[in-house]
Design a protein around this motif. Structure first.
Motif, PDB file in Angstrom:
ATOM      1  N   LEU A 151       0.856  -1.183   0.000  1.00  0.00           N
ATOM      2  CA  LEU A 151       0.000   0.000   0.000  1.00  0.00           C
ATOM      3  C   LEU A 151       0.892   1.233   0.000  1.00  0.00           C
ATOM      4  N   HIS A 152       0.855   1.949  -1.089  1.00  0.00           N
ATOM      5  CA  HIS A 152       1.763   3.082  -1.276  1.00  0.00           C
ATOM      6  C   HIS A 152       1.105   4.372  -0.793  1.00  0.00           C
ATOM      7  N   ILE A 153       1.721   5.036   0.166  1.00  0.00           N
ATOM      8  CA  ILE A 153       1.154   6.305   0.658  1.00  0.00           C
ATOM      9  C   ILE A 153       2.114   7.456   0.352  1.00  0.00           C
ATOM     10  N   GLN A 195      -1.601   8.935  11.410  1.00  0.00           N
ATOM     11  CA  GLN A 195      -3.046   8.667  11.281  1.00  0.00           C
ATOM     12  C   GLN A 195      -3.360   8.002   9.945  1.00  0.00           C
ATOM     13  N   ALA A 196      -2.698   8.477   8.899  1.00  0.00           N
ATOM     14  CA  ALA A 196      -2.962   7.930   7.553  1.00  0.00           C
ATOM     15  C   ALA A 196      -2.558   6.462   7.488  1.00  0.00           C
ATOM     16  N   VAL A 197      -1.413   6.134   8.070  1.00  0.00           N
ATOM     17  CA  VAL A 197      -0.943   4.735   8.056  1.00  0.00           C
ATOM     18  C   VAL A 197      -1.933   3.869   8.833  1.00  0.00           C
ATOM     19  N   ASP A 239      -6.285  -0.090   8.929  1.00  0.00           N
ATOM     20  CA  ASP A 239      -7.609  -0.515   9.409  1.00  0.00           C
ATOM     21  C   ASP A 239      -8.530  -0.897   8.252  1.00  0.00           C
ATOM     22  N   ILE A 240      -8.411  -0.178   7.155  1.00  0.00           N
ATOM     23  CA  ILE A 240      -9.311  -0.457   6.025  1.00  0.00           C
ATOM     24  C   ILE A 240      -8.831  -1.658   5.204  1.00  0.00           C
TER      25      ILE A 240
END
Ligand code: CFM
Length: 556
Positions: free
Chosen positions: A76-78, A130-132, A137-138
């Motif tokens: 998952l690339h953020i 928070q984003a990670v 979670d999703i």
């Protein structure tokens, strides 16, 4: 005058440089050369773009997130940064994937921390954390990768600490890249940063090798338009197994076991030679340069792989496959050659394809009159032999050089020194890339980081029949009546690798060169009334060669 004439090449270069201020012309002169394949001259490459010349280059973030790691489909690339950077990394590169049933694919998503003024002022680490967490979670991915964009470096967010902290908290692999756009002079710096990160955080995590007699990795192949599938199918036909393609259509788990193969093959030297070198030092895996673009080049590459394995069974099979594929290709190749032979092409793209695609043009008798990379280094032009002589400047010093030692337990040379010597004596070269210039004819033009102005001049003076380039100049070229093939995205076409891909490309060239549409293209500036309120210029008075109206075209 013949197009391979030295005077003409030099005159073209002089004409290109004429429009520049003295200092700019002096700098650019180091990047424009008349080629000598016997003794490639030193070219100014991997240096800062001169502001204002309208470069085709991209940024370091693009090279890291977009090119090397982005295609790994189940990471998952953020993007940590303003939304624009994340948005422009969203499905813009045609690295196709076909994950096995049940496997996850996140490539349709563009994840970003959407950094706003508040984070620029007070710091963005909290929002990143928070984003990670939210992404975990999703999606519950196997791994999360974080990419820094320019503002992150400027404000000093410690993305690596956040990654370490979240890795511990979530129990999955989380790692970050300091690949701020400005970190290097182009996307090339991003490749290096990405190679380091993949090597540190993924390679070596799973020691279970695939069971295969001839087991290789294909490094530097990103499955644009399905290229990697084409190569994989061809190799499979020969009985050669690919553990991982870096990073075309590849999963996190495949990358974790790349160190278990017998041989690394390197397609795009520019983007991934670091990884090949590090894997050799740490695990003892030798690497060879291959090129599956072009029928002749494909056959040669298959033979090189077969030579490494020293197996009669494999060699025979490879020859059988080459004979079959070449026979199928021949009528197409002959028909296209008859129509395209002698036509002139120019290629300006990336750090690899400006060279590899010359093989396809050679297959059908077309002449390459000019070529250049956007961001390659001197070794990509002049060959790896120049590596020790390349000056390390402040920009390259910015990028970490990993110190790699042989792994105390897992270092295992795939061949004995005697076997390696025998293979070399037999003509197989390891760790070698001879570069683009030695494969180009004498006095063809070599132009690094070409500008729009230089492309216009090239069209005006040398009249190529087709130009291979990218989106930033495609429509300028086509408005001048010259077909332009995008060699980054393939304009929705491809694959172009292997034998089937070669047939695709030949036919595409034939179509593009022979469609009548180019005759009807009249550049807008040839007909339109000028915008300047105090001057007028008629179509008759317009310059014979299509180019924008300049101040000195207008009456006093
Ligand atoms: Fe290698 Fe590439 Fe290329 Fe490249 Fe690129 Fe590309 Fe390219 Mo566009 S990794 S250097 S950074 S072959 S995205 S798949 S087409 S510029 S010539």
């Amino acid at each position: 005058m013949a197009c391979d004439d030295e005077t003409e090449a030099k005159a073209t270069i002089a004409e290109m440089l004429k429009a520049y201020p003295t200092k700019t012309a002096r700098k650019r002169a180091k990047q424009l050369l008349a080629n000598d394949p016997e003794a490639p001259a030193e070219i100014g490459a991997n240096t800062r773009t001169i502001p204002g010349i309208l470069t085709q280059r991209g940024c370091t973030y693009a090279g890291c997130r977009g090119v090397v790691i982005g295609p790994i489909y189940d990471i998952l690339h953020i993007t940590h940064g303003p939304i624009g950077c994340g948005f422009y990394a969203w499905a813009t590169r045609r690295n196709l994937v076909r994950p096995p049933a049940g496997e996850t694919n996140y490539l349709q998503y563009a994840m970003s921390t959407d950094m706003l003024e508040e984070q620029i002022i007070f710091g963005g680490e909290k929002k990143l954390r928070q984003a990670v967490q939210e992404a975990f979670d999703i999606f519950h991915p196997k791994a999360i990768s974080i990419y820094s964009t320019c503002p992150v470096g400027l404000i000093g967010d410690d993305v690596h600490s956040v990654a370490r902290e979240m890795k511990e908290k979530l129990g999955i692999n989380v790692f970050a890249f300091s690949c701020e756009g400005y970190k290097g002079v182009s996307q090339s710096a991003g490749h290096h940063i990405a190679n380091n990160g993949v090597f540190k955080h993924m390679v070596g995590l799973n020691d279970t090798a695939d069971v295969a007699e001839f087991n290789i990795n294909l490094l530097g192949e990103y499955n644009i338009g399905g290229d990697a599938w084409e190569i994989d199918a061809l190799l499979r036909k020969c009985g050669i197994h690919v553990t991982a393609t870096l990073s075309g259509d590849v999963s996190y788990d495949q990358v974790c076991k790349v160190h278990t193969v017998h041989l690394n093959t390197v397609m795009c030297h520019r983007s991934i030679n670091y990884m090949a070198e590090m894997m050799e030092k740490k695990y003892g895996i030798p690497w060879i340069k291959v090129n599956f673009v072009g029928a002749e080049a494909t056959a040669k590459s298959l033979r090189k792989i077969a030579a490494f394995f020293e197996s009669k069974k494999l060699t025979d099979r490879v020859e059988e496959v080459i004979a079959q594929e070449a026979a199928t290709l021949k009528p197409i190749k002959d028909a296209v050659t008859a129509r395209c032979k002698g036509k002139k092409a120019a290629l300006f793209v990336g750090g690899s394809r400006a060279h590899s695609y010359q093989c396809l043009f050679a297959d059908i008798g077309m002449e390459v009159i000019a070529a250049g990379y956007e961001f390659a280094h001197r070794d990509d032009y002049e060959g790896r032999a120049v590596l020790p002589t390349i000056k390390v400047d402040a920009d390259s010093r910015n990028i970490e050089e990993l110190t790699v030692e042989p792994d105390p337990l897992r270092f295992s040379p795939r061949k004995t020194p005697e076997q390696m010597e025998a293979l070399k004596a037999g003509g197989l070269s390891f760790k070698e890339y001879t570069g683009m210039m030695s494969d180009m004819k004498k006095n063809t033009l070599v132009i690094d980081d070409i500008s729009h102005h230089e492309i216009e001049k090239l069209i005006e003076l040398r009249k190529p029949d087709i130009i291979c380039s990218g989106i930033k100049d495609k429509f300028i070229i086509e408005k001048m009546g010259i077909p332009c093939k995008q060699l980054h995205s393939y304009d929705y076409g491809g694959p172009y690798t292997g034998f089937t891909g070669a047939a695709n490309f030949y036919q595409e060239m034939d179509r593009m060169l022979h469609t009548k549409i180019w005759k009807y293209v009249v550049p807008a500036w040839m007909n339109d009334a000028p915008v300047a309120p105090t001057h007028t210029i008629s179509a008759k008075a317009a310059p014979a060669v299509a180019r924008p109206v300049r101040d000195d075209d207008l009456p006093e």
